[in-house]
Motif scaffolding. Structure first.
Motif, PDB file in Angstrom:
ATOM      1  N   ILE A  40       0.910  -1.157   0.065  1.00  8.48           N
ATOM      2  CA  ILE A  40       0.093  -0.049   0.116  1.00  8.48           C
ATOM      3  C   ILE A  40       0.952   1.068  -0.080  1.00  8.48           C
ATOM      4  CG2 ILE A  40      -1.795   1.162   1.046  1.00  8.48           C
ATOM      5  CD1 ILE A  40      -2.601  -1.388   2.514  1.00  8.48           C
ATOM      6  N   GLN A  41       0.610   2.167  -0.816  1.00 11.39           N
ATOM      7  CA  GLN A  41       1.579   3.520  -0.948  1.00 11.39           C
ATOM      8  C   GLN A  41       0.488   4.456  -0.537  1.00 11.39           C
ATOM      9  OE1 GLN A  41       3.006   4.488  -4.961  1.00 11.39           O
ATOM     10  NE2 GLN A  41       3.279   6.416  -4.437  1.00 11.39           N
ATOM     11  N   MET A  42       0.960   5.238   0.568  1.00 12.35           N
ATOM     12  CA  MET A  42       0.524   6.217   1.430  1.00 12.35           C
ATOM     13  C   MET A  42      -0.138   7.451   0.607  1.00 12.35           C
ATOM     14  SD  MET A  42      -0.010   4.962   4.359  1.00 12.35           S
ATOM     15  CE  MET A  42      -0.217   3.158   3.527  1.00 12.35           C
ATOM     16  N   PRO A  43      -0.967   8.266   0.581  1.00 10.19           N
ATOM     17  CA  PRO A  43      -1.155   9.294   0.038  1.00 10.19           C
ATOM     18  C   PRO A  43      -0.033  10.207   0.241  1.00 10.19           C
ATOM     19  CG  PRO A  43      -2.613   9.276   1.884  1.00 10.19           C
ATOM     20  CD  PRO A  43      -1.970   7.975   1.803  1.00 10.19           C
ATOM     21  N   ARG A  44       0.210  11.137  -0.758  1.00 12.13           N
ATOM     22  CA  ARG A  44       1.325  12.365  -0.747  1.00 12.13           C
ATOM     23  C   ARG A  44       0.975  13.244  -1.825  1.00 12.13           C
ATOM     24  NH1 ARG A  44       5.051  11.101  -4.853  1.00 12.13           N
ATOM     25  NH2 ARG A  44       4.849   9.221  -5.735  1.00 12.13           N
ATOM     26  N   PHE A  45       1.398  14.575  -1.686  1.00  8.86           N
ATOM     27  CA  PHE A  45       1.003  15.650  -2.500  1.00  8.86           C
ATOM     28  C   PHE A  45       2.212  16.524  -2.796  1.00  8.86           C
ATOM     29  CE2 PHE A  45      -3.141  14.015  -1.723  1.00  8.86           C
ATOM     30  CZ  PHE A  45      -3.972  14.578  -2.579  1.00  8.86           C
ATOM     31  N   GLY A  46       3.428  15.742  -2.792  1.00 10.34           N
ATOM     32  CA  GLY A  46       4.637  16.541  -3.105  1.00 10.34           C
ATOM     33  C   GLY A  46       5.428  17.205  -2.044  1.00 10.34           C
ATOM     34  N   LYS A  47       6.213  18.199  -2.281  1.00  8.60           N
ATOM     35  CA  LYS A  47       6.997  18.734  -1.305  1.00  8.60           C
ATOM     36  C   LYS A  47       6.181  19.964  -0.632  1.00  8.60           C
ATOM     37  CE  LYS A  47      11.310  18.026  -3.727  1.00  8.60           C
ATOM     38  NZ  LYS A  47      12.343  18.662  -4.389  1.00  8.60           N
ATOM     39  N   GLU A  48       5.367  20.489  -1.232  1.00 12.48           N
ATOM     40  CA  GLU A  48       4.779  21.664  -0.849  1.00 12.48           C
ATOM     41  C   GLU A  48       3.500  21.584   0.203  1.00 12.48           C
ATOM     42  OE1 GLU A  48       6.154  24.514  -1.168  1.00 12.48           O
ATOM     43  OE2 GLU A  48       7.508  23.882  -2.325  1.00 12.48           O
ATOM     44  N   TYR A  49       2.749  20.456  -0.090  1.00 11.08           N
ATOM     45  CA  TYR A  49       1.396  20.167   0.456  1.00 11.08           C
ATOM     46  C   TYR A  49       1.423  18.625   0.924  1.00 11.08           C
ATOM     47  CZ  TYR A  49      -3.450  19.210   1.733  1.00 11.08           C
ATOM     48  OH  TYR A  49      -4.473  18.881   2.245  1.00 11.08           O
ATOM     49  N   LYS A  50       1.283  18.250   2.256  1.00 11.76           N
ATOM     50  CA  LYS A  50       1.097  16.938   2.521  1.00 11.76           C
ATOM     51  C   LYS A  50      -0.369  16.817   3.192  1.00 11.76           C
ATOM     52  CE  LYS A  50       5.247  15.397   2.138  1.00 11.76           C
ATOM     53  NZ  LYS A  50       5.854  16.480   1.521  1.00 11.76           N
ATOM     54  N   MET A  51      -1.171  15.861   2.718  1.00  7.67           N
ATOM     55  CA  MET A  51      -2.470  15.690   3.197  1.00  7.67           C
ATOM     56  C   MET A  51      -2.587  15.507   4.620  1.00  7.67           C
ATOM     57  SD  MET A  51      -5.529  13.072   1.725  1.00  7.67           S
ATOM     58  CE  MET A  51      -5.847  14.089   0.466  1.00  7.67           C
ATOM     59  N   PHE A  52      -1.800  14.607   5.243  1.00 11.66           N
ATOM     60  CA  PHE A  52      -1.560  14.328   6.555  1.00 11.66           C
ATOM     61  C   PHE A  52       0.017  14.472   7.206  1.00 11.66           C
ATOM     62  CE2 PHE A  52      -4.819  11.404   4.733  1.00 11.66           C
ATOM     63  CZ  PHE A  52      -5.915  11.853   5.492  1.00 11.66           C
ATOM     64  N   SER A  53      -0.008  15.198   8.157  1.00 11.23           N
ATOM     65  CA  SER A  53       1.513  15.134   8.736  1.00 11.23           C
ATOM     66  C   SER A  53       1.924  14.008   9.376  1.00 11.23           C
ATOM     67  CB  SER A  53       1.492  16.544   9.951  1.00 11.23           C
ATOM     68  OG  SER A  53       0.467  16.120  10.940  1.00 11.23           O
ATOM     69  N   LYS A  54       1.002  13.173   9.810  1.00 13.95           N
ATOM     70  CA  LYS A  54       1.424  11.745  10.309  1.00 13.95           C
ATOM     71  C   LYS A  54       0.458  10.784   9.873  1.00 13.95           C
ATOM     72  CE  LYS A  54       3.652  13.911  14.439  1.00 13.95           C
ATOM     73  NZ  LYS A  54       3.139  15.392  14.192  1.00 13.95           N
ATOM     74  N   ILE A  55       0.737   9.426   9.858  1.00 13.06           N
ATOM     75  CA  ILE A  55       0.046   8.315   9.652  1.00 13.06           C
ATOM     76  C   ILE A  55       0.323   7.088  10.575  1.00 13.06           C
ATOM     77  CG2 ILE A  55      -0.884   6.803   8.071  1.00 13.06           C
ATOM     78  CD1 ILE A  55      -0.303   8.641   5.559  1.00 13.06           C
ATOM     79  N   ILE A  56      -0.409   6.847  11.162  1.00 13.11           N
ATOM     80  CA  ILE A  56      -0.089   5.660  12.548  1.00 13.11           C
ATOM     81  C   ILE A  56      -0.278   4.407  11.604  1.00 13.11           C
ATOM     82  CG2 ILE A  56      -0.723   4.420  14.680  1.00 13.11           C
ATOM     83  CD1 ILE A  56      -2.365   7.152  15.328  1.00 13.11           C
TER      84      ILE A  56
END
Length: 225
Positions: free
Chosen positions: A179-195
């Motif tokens: 499973i690949q976690m969601p990511r939105f490049g260097k400028e914006y992260k959808m979640f700062s942390k994922i457990i």
């Protein structure tokens, strides 16, 4: 070939914790470093990639992966950037893309190339969307809209939300679920942390799987999204 078992429990902490541990980054290799560490450091689920002589298997790439990356990682907890670059050079030579040695790639592109075209492994996942034709793939990338109630989600929540929003089901229980976690490049992260979810319940994600009715406890006949 010589092999070392994956690291577990206290041994994993002892070998992998500290400075100069893990896979050394160099020249936009982070996508590959993270993928290789996840696939091999503490699990043997995909060790067939290291040893099995698949019909279309490139033994040179398989040897580099096993002897220069996975074995040193499990033995000493450290892999030099030169070893990963050796693999990247081989992928550039075998693949259709000339930028594997210098550009950042999507992990899915790397996994598809090495698993399908170079090692010849059968797809790990069978997915179906809205009753359409089955899709075969090697990993699943989480796609979802921003959820205001998910501030620090765990992997279980993200997978369930993603499958629901895409109307997806697993056709069968996968032997390995990458499973690949969601990511939105260097400028914006959808979640700062994922457990990390140490276990993943896929009961509600399986197609035509008998499930319990949440009202009466009998076998359910209807599903409400």
């Amino acid at each position: 070939p010589v092999s070392f078992p994956p690291l577990r429990n206290e041994a994993a902490v002892h070998v992998l914790q500290g400075r100069m541990k893990g896979i050394q980054g160099h020249c936009n290799s982070c996508y590959m470093d993270a993928a290789l560490f996840s696939l091999f450091s503490c699990t043997s689920v995909l060790d067939s990639m290291l040893f099995t002589p698949f019909a279309l298997c490139d033994r040179n790439v398989q040897n580099i992966l096993r002897d220069e990356i996975v074995n040193p990682l499990r033995k000493t907890g450290f892999v030099r950037a030169r070893s990963v670059m050796h693999l990247r050079e081989q992928l550039t030579e075998k693949g259709q893309c000339s930028s594997f040695t210098n550009a950042e790639k999507d992990p899915e592109e790397f996994l598809n190339l090495i698993m399908q075209q170079i090692l010849g492994i059968e797809p790990l996942l069978k997915l179906q969307s809205g009753g359409q034709k089955e899709q075969d793939c090697y990993c699943y990338q989480i796609f979802m809209d921003k959820q205001e109630d998910l501030v620090v989600p765990d992997v279980q929540q993200l997978v369930e939300h993603s499958f629901l929003s895409s109307d997806l089901k697993l056709v069968e229980i996968p032997s390995c679920f990458i499973i690949q976690m969601p990511r939105f490049g260097k400028e914006y992260k959808m979640f700062s942390k994922i457990i990390p979810s140490l276990e993943l319940d896929i009961t509600d994600l399986l197609l035509d799987s008998p499930r319990e009715c949440c009202v009466c406890g009998d076998v359910a006949t209807l599903e409400c999204s």
